[in-house]
Design a protein around this motif. Sequence first.
Motif, short mmCIF file in Angstrom:
data_model
loop_
_atom_site.label_atom_id
_atom_site.label_comp_id
_atom_site.label_asym_id
_atom_site.label_seq_id
_atom_site.Cartn_x
_atom_site.Cartn_y
_atom_site.Cartn_z
N UNK A 5 2.62 -14.41 -18.95
CA UNK A 5 3.35 -13.68 -19.99
C UNK A 5 2.40 -13.45 -21.16
N UNK A 6 2.16 -12.17 -21.46
CA UNK A 6 1.24 -11.81 -22.54
C UNK A 6 1.97 -11.82 -23.88
N UNK A 7 1.40 -12.55 -24.85
CA UNK A 7 1.95 -12.61 -26.20
C UNK A 7 0.87 -12.27 -27.21
N UNK A 8 1.28 -12.01 -28.42
CA UNK A 8 0.37 -11.57 -29.49
C UNK A 8 1.07 -11.82 -30.82
N UNK A 9 0.34 -11.71 -31.91
CA UNK A 9 0.96 -11.89 -33.22
C UNK A 9 2.09 -10.89 -33.41
N UNK A 10 3.22 -11.38 -33.91
CA UNK A 10 4.44 -10.60 -34.14
C UNK A 10 5.18 -10.24 -32.85
N UNK A 11 4.88 -10.95 -31.74
CA UNK A 11 5.68 -10.78 -30.52
C UNK A 11 7.10 -11.29 -30.80
N UNK A 12 8.08 -10.66 -30.19
CA UNK A 12 9.47 -11.07 -30.32
C UNK A 12 9.67 -12.38 -29.55
N UNK A 13 10.18 -13.40 -30.21
CA UNK A 13 10.24 -14.75 -29.64
C UNK A 13 10.99 -14.79 -28.30
N UNK A 14 12.17 -14.22 -28.25
CA UNK A 14 12.95 -14.30 -27.02
C UNK A 14 12.37 -13.42 -25.92
N UNK A 15 11.56 -12.43 -26.28
CA UNK A 15 10.94 -11.56 -25.27
C UNK A 15 9.98 -12.35 -24.37
N UNK A 16 9.38 -13.40 -24.91
CA UNK A 16 8.52 -14.23 -24.04
C UNK A 16 9.16 -15.57 -23.70
N UNK A 17 9.93 -16.14 -24.63
CA UNK A 17 10.55 -17.44 -24.36
C UNK A 17 11.64 -17.34 -23.30
N UNK A 18 12.41 -16.24 -23.32
CA UNK A 18 13.46 -16.06 -22.32
C UNK A 18 12.90 -15.98 -20.91
N UNK A 19 11.96 -15.06 -20.64
CA UNK A 19 11.35 -15.03 -19.30
C UNK A 19 10.65 -16.34 -18.93
N UNK A 20 10.02 -17.00 -19.92
CA UNK A 20 9.38 -18.29 -19.63
C UNK A 20 10.40 -19.29 -19.09
N UNK A 21 11.56 -19.34 -19.75
CA UNK A 21 12.62 -20.26 -19.31
C UNK A 21 13.11 -19.89 -17.92
N UNK A 22 13.30 -18.58 -17.68
CA UNK A 22 13.79 -18.14 -16.37
C UNK A 22 12.84 -18.55 -15.25
N UNK A 23 11.54 -18.36 -15.45
CA UNK A 23 10.59 -18.66 -14.38
C UNK A 23 10.22 -20.15 -14.29
N UNK A 24 10.47 -20.91 -15.34
CA UNK A 24 10.17 -22.35 -15.26
C UNK A 24 11.36 -23.15 -14.73
N UNK A 25 12.57 -22.67 -14.94
CA UNK A 25 13.77 -23.40 -14.50
C UNK A 25 13.83 -23.61 -12.99
N UNK A 50 4.26 -15.57 -33.76
CA UNK A 50 5.24 -14.58 -33.30
C UNK A 50 6.16 -14.21 -34.47
N UNK A 51 7.20 -13.43 -34.17
CA UNK A 51 8.13 -12.97 -35.20
C UNK A 51 8.68 -14.16 -36.00
N UNK A 52 8.91 -13.93 -37.27
CA UNK A 52 9.51 -14.91 -38.19
C UNK A 52 8.67 -16.17 -38.34
N UNK A 53 7.35 -16.07 -38.06
CA UNK A 53 6.47 -17.22 -38.27
C UNK A 53 6.49 -18.26 -37.17
N UNK A 54 7.11 -17.96 -36.02
CA UNK A 54 7.19 -18.89 -34.89
C UNK A 54 5.79 -19.03 -34.29
N UNK A 55 5.25 -20.25 -34.34
CA UNK A 55 3.88 -20.47 -33.88
C UNK A 55 3.85 -21.02 -32.45
#
Length: 194
Positions: A5-25, A50-55
Amino acid sequence: MNIGIFIYNEAEVLDFSGPFEVFSTPSRLCDETAPFKVFLISEHNTVVTARAGYKVLPDYSTEEHPPLDVLIISGGVHASEMKNKVVTDWIKGQSHSVKIIATVCTGIFFLAQAVQSLSCKVTTHWEDIPDLRKMFSRLTVVDSVRWVDEGNIVSSGGISAGIDMSLYLVSRLHSEDLAAKTAHQMEFAWTRNT
């Protein structure tokens, strides 16, 4: 299968965290060997804000990561990052080797910028559909769907639609049963395309 999953500064948190959870579960649900190994990739293997300062500390850089079966490109504030030739060249290179490239929300802008020959049906967040149509007229932009499957290119609307798309990918890559069990484990009401 390796899911990057490719991420970058100002990535939307759930855009990567959601798929991460789906594929890790599924690794918790399968009696067999875990069907997916999921990890985060950024241009540099340093903290991403990421968005809102989520590191977030990604697992790998674009220069050094395991071979990918699936690349997921998250959405977010993408305008300046789309001009990053290192990133777009990497995405273009991955497009020749991965089985599937999936995009969440504005992640499709990265893919369209990187792969200039891309001409298929896609979708994105409803708010970004006019810009996507204007910037990449060769794409057929579909609205009012959660995701679009064009074989090796799968794109989704924004945020929670990325979770729906990822569950769909689990059903496509493994089984409908595992996707349903994953959604149940996550207590997520999986919305399928109609």
